[in-house]
Design a protein around this motif. Structure first.
Motif, PDB file in Angstrom:
ATOM      1  N   LEU A 181      -0.887   9.778  -2.003  1.00 20.00           N
ATOM      2  CA  LEU A 181       0.063  10.114  -1.054  1.00 20.00           C
ATOM      3  C   LEU A 181       1.138  10.655  -2.050  1.00 20.00           C
ATOM      4  O   LEU A 181       1.372  10.082  -3.118  1.00 20.00           O
ATOM      5  CB  LEU A 181       0.560   9.198   0.068  1.00 20.00           C
ATOM      6  CG  LEU A 181      -0.293   8.942   1.072  1.00 20.00           C
ATOM      7  CD1 LEU A 181       0.439   8.032   2.034  1.00 20.00           C
ATOM      8  CD2 LEU A 181      -0.865  10.163   1.964  1.00 20.00           C
ATOM      9  N   GLU A 232       7.122  11.143  -1.084  1.00 18.54           N
ATOM     10  CA  GLU A 232       7.906  11.670   0.447  1.00 18.54           C
ATOM     11  C   GLU A 232       6.939  10.928   1.489  1.00 18.54           C
ATOM     12  O   GLU A 232       7.265  10.469   2.577  1.00 18.54           O
ATOM     13  CB  GLU A 232       8.165  13.087   0.407  1.00 18.54           C
ATOM     14  CG  GLU A 232       8.997  13.588  -0.457  1.00 18.54           C
ATOM     15  CD  GLU A 232       8.580  13.761  -1.911  1.00 18.54           C
ATOM     16  OE1 GLU A 232       7.502  13.581  -2.088  1.00 18.54           O
ATOM     17  OE2 GLU A 232       9.561  14.206  -2.943  1.00 18.54           O
ATOM     18  N   GLN A 233       5.591  11.277   1.474  1.00 18.73           N
ATOM     19  CA  GLN A 233       4.482  10.934   2.457  1.00 18.73           C
ATOM     20  C   GLN A 233       4.680   9.364   2.431  1.00 18.73           C
ATOM     21  O   GLN A 233       4.502   8.814   3.787  1.00 18.73           O
ATOM     22  CB  GLN A 233       3.175  11.416   2.032  1.00 18.73           C
ATOM     23  CG  GLN A 233       3.180  13.076   2.338  1.00 18.73           C
ATOM     24  CD  GLN A 233       2.058  13.723   1.793  1.00 18.73           C
ATOM     25  OE1 GLN A 233       1.374  13.004   0.839  1.00 18.73           O
ATOM     26  NE2 GLN A 233       1.523  14.861   2.478  1.00 18.73           N
ATOM     27  N   ARG A 250       5.722   7.094   5.795  1.00 20.01           N
ATOM     28  CA  ARG A 250       4.653   6.026   6.521  1.00 20.01           C
ATOM     29  C   ARG A 250       5.586   4.598   6.528  1.00 20.01           C
ATOM     30  O   ARG A 250       5.473   4.075   7.618  1.00 20.01           O
ATOM     31  CB  ARG A 250       3.623   6.080   5.761  1.00 20.01           C
ATOM     32  CG  ARG A 250       2.376   4.852   6.087  1.00 20.01           C
ATOM     33  CD  ARG A 250       1.165   5.070   5.476  1.00 20.01           C
ATOM     34  NE  ARG A 250       1.435   4.696   4.127  1.00 20.01           N
ATOM     35  CZ  ARG A 250       0.342   4.375   3.309  1.00 20.01           C
ATOM     36  NH1 ARG A 250      -0.922   4.749   3.624  1.00 20.01           N
ATOM     37  NH2 ARG A 250       0.692   4.027   1.805  1.00 20.01           N
ATOM     38  N   GLY A 301       6.527  19.983   7.500  1.00 17.99           N
ATOM     39  CA  GLY A 301       5.131  19.039   7.176  1.00 17.99           C
ATOM     40  C   GLY A 301       4.105  19.417   7.764  1.00 17.99           C
ATOM     41  O   GLY A 301       4.165  20.602   8.348  1.00 17.99           O
ATOM     42  N   GLU A 304       1.011  14.785   7.295  1.00 22.98           N
ATOM     43  CA  GLU A 304       1.954  13.948   7.745  1.00 22.98           C
ATOM     44  C   GLU A 304       1.706  13.721   9.512  1.00 22.98           C
ATOM     45  O   GLU A 304       1.992  12.342   9.747  1.00 22.98           O
ATOM     46  CB  GLU A 304       3.504  14.755   7.898  1.00 22.98           C
ATOM     47  CG  GLU A 304       3.973  14.705   6.454  1.00 22.98           C
ATOM     48  CD  GLU A 304       3.266  15.837   5.567  1.00 22.98           C
ATOM     49  OE1 GLU A 304       3.399  15.675   4.270  1.00 22.98           O
ATOM     50  OE2 GLU A 304       2.581  16.669   6.152  1.00 22.98           O
ATOM     51  N   LEU A 344      -0.701  10.504   8.999  1.00 21.41           N
ATOM     52  CA  LEU A 344       0.086   9.200   8.973  1.00 21.41           C
ATOM     53  C   LEU A 344       0.686   8.766   9.898  1.00 21.41           C
ATOM     54  O   LEU A 344       0.842   7.390  10.301  1.00 21.41           O
ATOM     55  CB  LEU A 344       1.286   9.759   7.902  1.00 21.41           C
ATOM     56  CG  LEU A 344       0.499   9.894   6.347  1.00 21.41           C
ATOM     57  CD1 LEU A 344       1.649  10.391   5.431  1.00 21.41           C
ATOM     58  CD2 LEU A 344       0.057   8.863   5.714  1.00 21.41           C
ATOM     59  N   TYR A 362      -7.407  11.022   5.068  1.00 20.94           N
ATOM     60  CA  TYR A 362      -6.061  11.811   4.600  1.00 20.94           C
ATOM     61  C   TYR A 362      -6.876  12.951   3.932  1.00 20.94           C
ATOM     62  O   TYR A 362      -6.132  13.945   4.008  1.00 20.94           O
ATOM     63  CB  TYR A 362      -5.648  11.022   3.549  1.00 20.94           C
ATOM     64  CG  TYR A 362      -4.856   9.731   3.956  1.00 20.94           C
ATOM     65  CD1 TYR A 362      -4.566   9.317   5.117  1.00 20.94           C
ATOM     66  CD2 TYR A 362      -4.266   8.849   2.856  1.00 20.94           C
ATOM     67  CE1 TYR A 362      -3.721   8.434   5.470  1.00 20.94           C
ATOM     68  CE2 TYR A 362      -3.657   7.712   3.281  1.00 20.94           C
ATOM     69  CZ  TYR A 362      -3.516   7.622   4.650  1.00 20.94           C
ATOM     70  OH  TYR A 362      -2.521   6.175   5.066  1.00 20.94           O
TER      71      TYR A 362
END
Length: 358
Positions: free
Chosen positions: A5, A8-9, A13, A64, A68, A71, A273
């Protein structure tokens, strides 16, 4: 492969997980599910800004994409949050993306939209409602979040497949809720009796496929979250429960079972993912990745659920133990929006057959 990831991701999360850990405490969650009340959580999820994450700002979201959303779905599954209305809306979103009033109602006015398709089949294979002009007639069983929806996107047979938008608040629409063993989700039967509708001017087949692929990814991510939480609970329990004066986690058979659960969680995370990224990019092989995610992750979730229940022993079967939330969640995920078998059939259709050398 191992999926990485972005910073930011990963932060998103973590922050969402912390928020859900505070909002969906065990006793709070139990009270919501006992009362069959999903609205309290849905309101907080919207009012505190989470609902629009993963949707473009052009549509009224927070930005996003599908990664996202995956997540978010993973964390919702990990905390057994009553999130049917969110999942239904995210699956149906491609159908209303070109209908400004419906999009505004979803992101600004607090409305909820659901695809009027049985919750246990692949959305693109859903049975169709009959149409006579703008009036729809027919019954659709077990629609996800139908009891919470204010609008339905309805696949209609009218010479060719069409999508129609129907307001729930009219005499021609009846919704009958059905109870699930997994009380963190909801379904209902929907009956249309000359219900007035508005045709959505889109390629219905293409949009239904987009809805199907999004749904496959998001349900797989939910199963991943439930599986991860069951692994965590199991490792904690086998480290505390003692037999013959030692923790049962020291027994080789228990170690092997927990290790197999860990392998399933980590491999499922990469699959989910990657599938989210591929579907979001609109690649030609998106259906292959989405099918693999739904089939493999949800099947692994069912196996992991049985392992977690076995390793918890008798306490795992009790109503008071939190394992029940995630066990039921994982088993429903396997059936939700199509079984692993149904998605394996899609996967087989997408793969080239390779002849065996004599």
């Amino acid at each position: 492969m191992r999926w990485e990831l972005s910073a930011e991701q990963a932060d998103f999360r973590t922050v969402l997980s912390d928020w859900l850990g505070d909002v969906c405490r065990s006793e709070t969650l139990q009270s919501w599910l006992d009362a069959e009340d999903h609205q309290v959580f849905a309101h907080r999820f919207r009012s505190e800004g989470w609902f629009g994450v993963g949707t473009s700002e052009e549509l009224g979201g927070e930005g996003g994409g599908l990664v996202e959303l995956a997540l978010a779905s993973e964390q919702l599954g990990r905390h057994a949050a009553p999130s049917s209305s969110w999942l239904a809306a995210m699956v149906a979103l491609p159908a209303i993306a070109g209908v400004p009033d419906a999009v505004k109602a979803l992101f600004s006015d607090g409305a909820t939209v659901a695809l009027a398709a049985p919750a246990d089949v692949v959305p693109g294979n859903a049975g169709l409602v009959a149409a006579r002009g703008a009036k729809l007639t027919g019954t659709v069983p077990t629609v996800l979040a139908a009891d919470l929806a204010s609008k339905f996107v309805v696949p209609v047979q009218a010479g060719e497949v069409e999508l129609h938008l129907v307001d729930v608040d009219q005499p021609g629409v009846r919704v009958r809720r059905r109870r699930l063993t997994d009380r963190s989700r909801s379904v209902a039967d929907v009956e249309f009796d000359s219900a007035m509708s508005t045709r959505i001017p889109v390629d219905a087949g293409e949009i239904l496929e987009q809805c199907s692929l999004r749904g496959a990814v998001l349900v797989a991510a939910d199963a991943l979250g439930a599986m991860d939480r069951m692994l965590e609970a199991t490792v904690e329990y086998v480290g505390q429960r003692k037999q013959f004066g030692v923790p049962i986690g020291s027994f080789q058979a228990v170690k092997h079972a927990a290790a197999e659960m860990l392998v399933k969680v980590e491999s499922s995370r990469s699959i989910a993912y990657l599938a989210a990224a591929v579907v979001d990019a609109g690649r030609d092989d998106a259906a292959t990745y989405a099918a693999a995610a739904k089939a493999q992750v949800c099947a692994a979730g069912s196996v992991a659920a049985d392992s977690a229940l076995t390793l918890h022993g008798a306490i795992g079967y009790t109503w008071e133990h939190d394992l029940q939330f995630f066990y039921k969640r994982a088993l429903l995920d396997a059936a939700l929006l199509g079984s692993p078998g149904a998605w394996n059939d899609i996967l087989a259709d997408r793969l080239e057959l390779v002849s065996r050398e004599p």
